[in-house]
Write a protein that holds these residues in place. Structure first.
Motif, PDB file in Angstrom:
ATOM      1  N   MET A 108       0.830  -1.196   0.000  1.00  0.00           N
ATOM      2  CA  MET A 108       0.000   0.000   0.000  1.00  0.00           C
ATOM      3  C   MET A 108       0.876   1.261   0.000  1.00  0.00           C
ATOM      4  N   ASP A 109       0.268   2.347  -0.462  1.00  0.00           N
ATOM      5  CA  ASP A 109       0.954   3.636  -0.490  1.00  0.00           C
ATOM      6  C   ASP A 109       1.012   4.185   0.923  1.00  0.00           C
ATOM      7  N   GLN A 110       2.182   4.140   1.547  1.00  0.00           N
ATOM      8  CA  GLN A 110       2.301   4.552   2.935  1.00  0.00           C
ATOM      9  C   GLN A 110       2.451   6.060   3.058  1.00  0.00           C
ATOM     10  N   ASP A 111       2.330   6.543   4.269  1.00  0.00           N
ATOM     11  CA  ASP A 111       2.452   7.966   4.533  1.00  0.00           C
ATOM     12  C   ASP A 111       3.822   8.462   4.104  1.00  0.00           C
ATOM     13  N   PRO A 112       3.885   9.626   3.439  1.00  0.00           N
ATOM     14  CA  PRO A 112       5.175  10.122   2.935  1.00  0.00           C
ATOM     15  C   PRO A 112       6.237  10.245   4.016  1.00  0.00           C
ATOM     16  N   ASP A 113       5.866  10.591   5.245  1.00  0.00           N
ATOM     17  CA  ASP A 113       6.898  10.745   6.272  1.00  0.00           C
ATOM     18  C   ASP A 113       7.161   9.428   7.010  1.00  0.00           C
ATOM     19  N   GLY A 114       6.472   8.352   6.604  1.00  0.00           N
ATOM     20  CA  GLY A 114       6.727   7.034   7.181  1.00  0.00           C
ATOM     21  C   GLY A 114       6.316   6.888   8.618  1.00  0.00           C
ATOM     22  N   SER A 115       5.459   7.750   9.127  1.00  0.00           N
ATOM     23  CA  SER A 115       5.130   7.723  10.552  1.00  0.00           C
ATOM     24  C   SER A 115       3.961   6.817  10.860  1.00  0.00           C
ATOM     25  N   VAL A 116       3.961   6.326  12.090  1.00  0.00           N
ATOM     26  CA  VAL A 116       2.807   5.636  12.645  1.00  0.00           C
ATOM     27  C   VAL A 116       1.999   6.677  13.418  1.00  0.00           C
ATOM     28  N   ILE A 117       0.732   6.772  13.086  1.00  0.00           N
ATOM     29  CA  ILE A 117      -0.129   7.752  13.758  1.00  0.00           C
ATOM     30  C   ILE A 117      -1.083   7.040  14.703  1.00  0.00           C
ATOM     31  N   PHE A 118      -1.601   7.781  15.682  1.00  0.00           N
ATOM     32  CA  PHE A 118      -2.573   7.195  16.615  1.00  0.00           C
ATOM     33  C   PHE A 118      -3.560   8.266  17.049  1.00  0.00           C
ATOM     34  N   ALA A 119      -4.728   7.826  17.489  1.00  0.00           N
ATOM     35  CA  ALA A 119      -5.745   8.727  18.032  1.00  0.00           C
ATOM     36  C   ALA A 119      -6.803   7.893  18.729  1.00  0.00           C
ATOM     37  N   LYS A 120      -7.565   8.538  19.562  1.00  0.00           N
ATOM     38  CA  LYS A 120      -8.664   7.883  20.254  1.00  0.00           C
ATOM     39  C   LYS A 120      -9.850   7.771  19.303  1.00  0.00           C
ATOM     40  N   ALA A 121     -10.419   6.573  19.195  1.00  0.00           N
ATOM     41  CA  ALA A 121     -11.531   6.343  18.275  1.00  0.00           C
ATOM     42  C   ALA A 121     -12.878   6.477  18.953  1.00  0.00           C
ATOM     43  N   SER A 122     -12.906   6.420  20.271  1.00  0.00           N
ATOM     44  CA  SER A 122     -14.167   6.561  21.003  1.00  0.00           C
ATOM     45  C   SER A 122     -14.360   8.010  21.410  1.00  0.00           C
ATOM     46  N   GLY A 123     -15.469   8.297  22.095  1.00  0.00           N
ATOM     47  CA  GLY A 123     -15.812   9.671  22.432  1.00  0.00           C
ATOM     48  C   GLY A 123     -14.870  10.292  23.440  1.00  0.00           C
ATOM     49  N   PRO A 124     -14.974  11.617  23.607  1.00  0.00           N
ATOM     50  CA  PRO A 124     -14.104  12.323  24.553  1.00  0.00           C
ATOM     51  C   PRO A 124     -14.496  12.039  25.990  1.00  0.00           C
ATOM     52  N   GLY A 125     -13.556  12.301  26.899  1.00  0.00           N
ATOM     53  CA  GLY A 125     -13.859  12.162  28.316  1.00  0.00           C
ATOM     54  C   GLY A 125     -13.706  10.745  28.819  1.00  0.00           C
ATOM     55  N   PRO A 126     -13.882  10.532  30.131  1.00  0.00           N
ATOM     56  CA  PRO A 126     -13.715   9.206  30.724  1.00  0.00           C
ATOM     57  C   PRO A 126     -14.823   8.249  30.299  1.00  0.00           C
ATOM     58  N   ALA A 127     -14.483   6.954  30.272  1.00  0.00           N
ATOM     59  CA  ALA A 127     -15.447   5.920  29.900  1.00  0.00           C
ATOM     60  C   ALA A 127     -14.953   4.590  30.461  1.00  0.00           C
ATOM     61  N   ALA A 128     -15.832   3.586  30.452  1.00  0.00           N
ATOM     62  CA  ALA A 128     -15.417   2.271  30.915  1.00  0.00           C
ATOM     63  C   ALA A 128     -14.332   1.711  29.995  1.00  0.00           C
ATOM     64  N   ILE A 129     -14.557   1.837  28.689  1.00  0.00           N
ATOM     65  CA  ILE A 129     -13.597   1.360  27.688  1.00  0.00           C
ATOM     66  C   ILE A 129     -13.379   2.463  26.658  1.00  0.00           C
ATOM     67  N   SER A 130     -12.128   2.660  26.266  1.00  0.00           N
ATOM     68  CA  SER A 130     -11.795   3.577  25.183  1.00  0.00           C
ATOM     69  C   SER A 130     -11.026   2.813  24.116  1.00  0.00           C
TER      70      SER A 130
END
Length: 465
Positions: free
Chosen positions: A1-23
């Protein structure tokens, strides 16, 4: 696959903001699985097999959390890249430490829309579908949700392909006509082509014009309560809301200023607005309220006219202009039954008592259900995006010019205009080489992935779109 030009691994929270039982935290990019192995201090689980593992700090080795880890091989994730999903405990301290550990291991936090941008570049989405993801996340009511899902399913691409095929066939007719320019066949082909171009331009403009209806359907409508003083408008509003929001009194003219409250039906938000009763005001303050009510009557998206047995004469005297989408609520039927419906009749007529809040709410819901059934016809998939509407109008403009050139006999120039229109239709789902377009589209995705110290609980974590 065509990877990101800077070759980085990115991350982010996929669930909603704030505290929760599971994120849910997602990583994407070449090397995501090797990177997460630094936190597991063990071999990662096989692709597409969720496994409970301990997450540790890659520097100190301190235990951070137990997480459900799922890996995705290259080509098997939403972005089309190697990816990892972490189901962690959703406390703010846990999330912050996981973020710190991922950064220590070499990942970086994703920019707004970066996951979807990678999916677009890797052929997992077209541009209209990427827009639909942002619209789906932002959807505040059912109409917007359903529209976004239609676009996400590929309806824009199917429609654009249909238009391109039709236009390409027309260009073929014109090119054939050029070859037979000295014969009657060539003139016939040009007339046929011009008619097709004119019809297609009209179709494109009709789809673009549907944006006005889309805007109307996706905004928050105002439901106004109107009628004579003491007809029971305020009692009706309190019954719908289940609280004493508006002052109720036997004395007419109690409501002086407009009172608004939120109401939700079938996932759509409405504003219910109580207004002053229509009459010759007894004092200057009430006169201001009546004038506000008259302005609200003109501006309301939906109107409920309230009348009772003891106010029917005043109602008739006001000469309200009842329209098809208006409703009449006859109130106080517990005290004085309805004598006759106002001469200004509508199909939406209800008899209610504010002493029966369930009955009042049922009447409101029946009215909204009926109105919604009229509005439920789906909008054009072109709607909901200024970019898509602009491209369709640009193509229609090209076709108008093209039809005029055909009529003038400038067929070869007309063909060039037709090819330009085809390019605009390609751009409905393409334009992935235009960074300015991409920046505009993805800048509207959820912001909040760049965190600052101490801001975790309120504004740091967004969905990985």
């Amino acid at each position: 696959m065509d990877q990101d030009p800077d070759g980085s691994v990115i991350f982010a929270k996929a669930s909603g903001p704030g505290p929760a039982a599971i994120s849910l935290v997602r990583l994407s990019g070449s090397g995501s699985i090797d990177l997460i192995a630094k936190l597991l201090r063990a071999d990662p689980p096989p692709p597409r097999r969720a496994s409970l593992r301990k997450l540790t700090d890659p520097v100190s080795g301190e235990l951070i959390d137990e997480a459900l880890v799922t890996c995705f091989a290259d080509g098997g994730s939403f972005t089309g890249e190697e990816a990892v999903e972490l189901g962690i405990h959703g406390g703010l301290a846990v999330t912050e430490r996981v973020y710190q550990a991922l950064e220590s291991a070499g990942a970086r936090i994703a920019a707004p829309g970066e996951f979807s941008r990678r999916a677009l570049r890797n052929g997992r989405l077209d541009l209209s579908q990427a827009e639909a993801i942002g619209a789906l996340i932002a959807a505040e009511h059912d109409q917007a949700r359903r529209h976004a899902l239609r676009v996400l399913s590929g309806e824009v691409e199917r429609l654009a392909l249909e238009w391109r095929v039709a236009l390409t066939e027309t260009l073929g007719l014109l090119e054939t006509g050029v070859d037979f320019v000295e014969e009657e066949l060539g003139a016939d082909l040009e007339i046929d082509a011009r008619d097709r171009v004119t019809a297609l331009a009209a179709e494109l403009r009709a789809h673009a014009a549907d944006q006005t209806r889309f805007d109307k359907l996706t905004e928050t409508p105002v439901i106004g309560l109107f009628g004579p003083p003491n007809a029971g408008k305020s009692s009706l509003m309190n019954a719908v809301l289940g609280e004493d929001r508006a002052i109720v009194s036997e004395a007419p003219g109690t409501t002086r200023d407009r009172i608004d409250a939120a109401l939700t039906h079938r996932g759509r938000r409405y504003i219910l607005s109580d207004t002053a009763g229509f009459r010759s005001a007894a004092d200057p303050v009430e006169e201001i309220g009546v004038e506000k009510a008259r302005r609200a009557l003109e501006q309301a998206d939906l109107r409920i006219f309230v009348v009772s047995a003891d106010t029917i004469a005043d109602f008739e005297a006001e000469r309200f202009q009842i329209e098809v989408r208006d409703a009449i609520f006859w109130t106080k039927i517990d005290a004085r039954p309805r004598s006759h419906w106002p001469s200004k009749a509508t199909e939406w007529r209800f008899e209610v008592s504010s002493f029966s809040p369930v009955g009042v709410r049922s009447a409101i819901e029946a009215f909204l259900e009926g109105v919604a059934s009229v509005d439920d016809a789906p909008c054009s998939p072109i709607s909901g995006s200024e970019r898509r509407v602009a491209l369709v109008l640009r193509a229609a403009d090209r076709l108008d010019v093209m039809a005029g050139l055909i009529a003038q006999g400038s067929v070869e120039t007309a063909i060039e205009e037709g090819r330009a229109a085809v390019n605009s239709l390609f751009d409905l789902v393409g334009s992935i080489g235009n960074d300015d377009v991409l920046d505009t589209v993805f800048s509207r995705f959820c912001v909040g992935k760049c965190r600052g110290v101490g801001s975790v609980s309120r504004e740091t974590f967004g969905r990985p779109v």
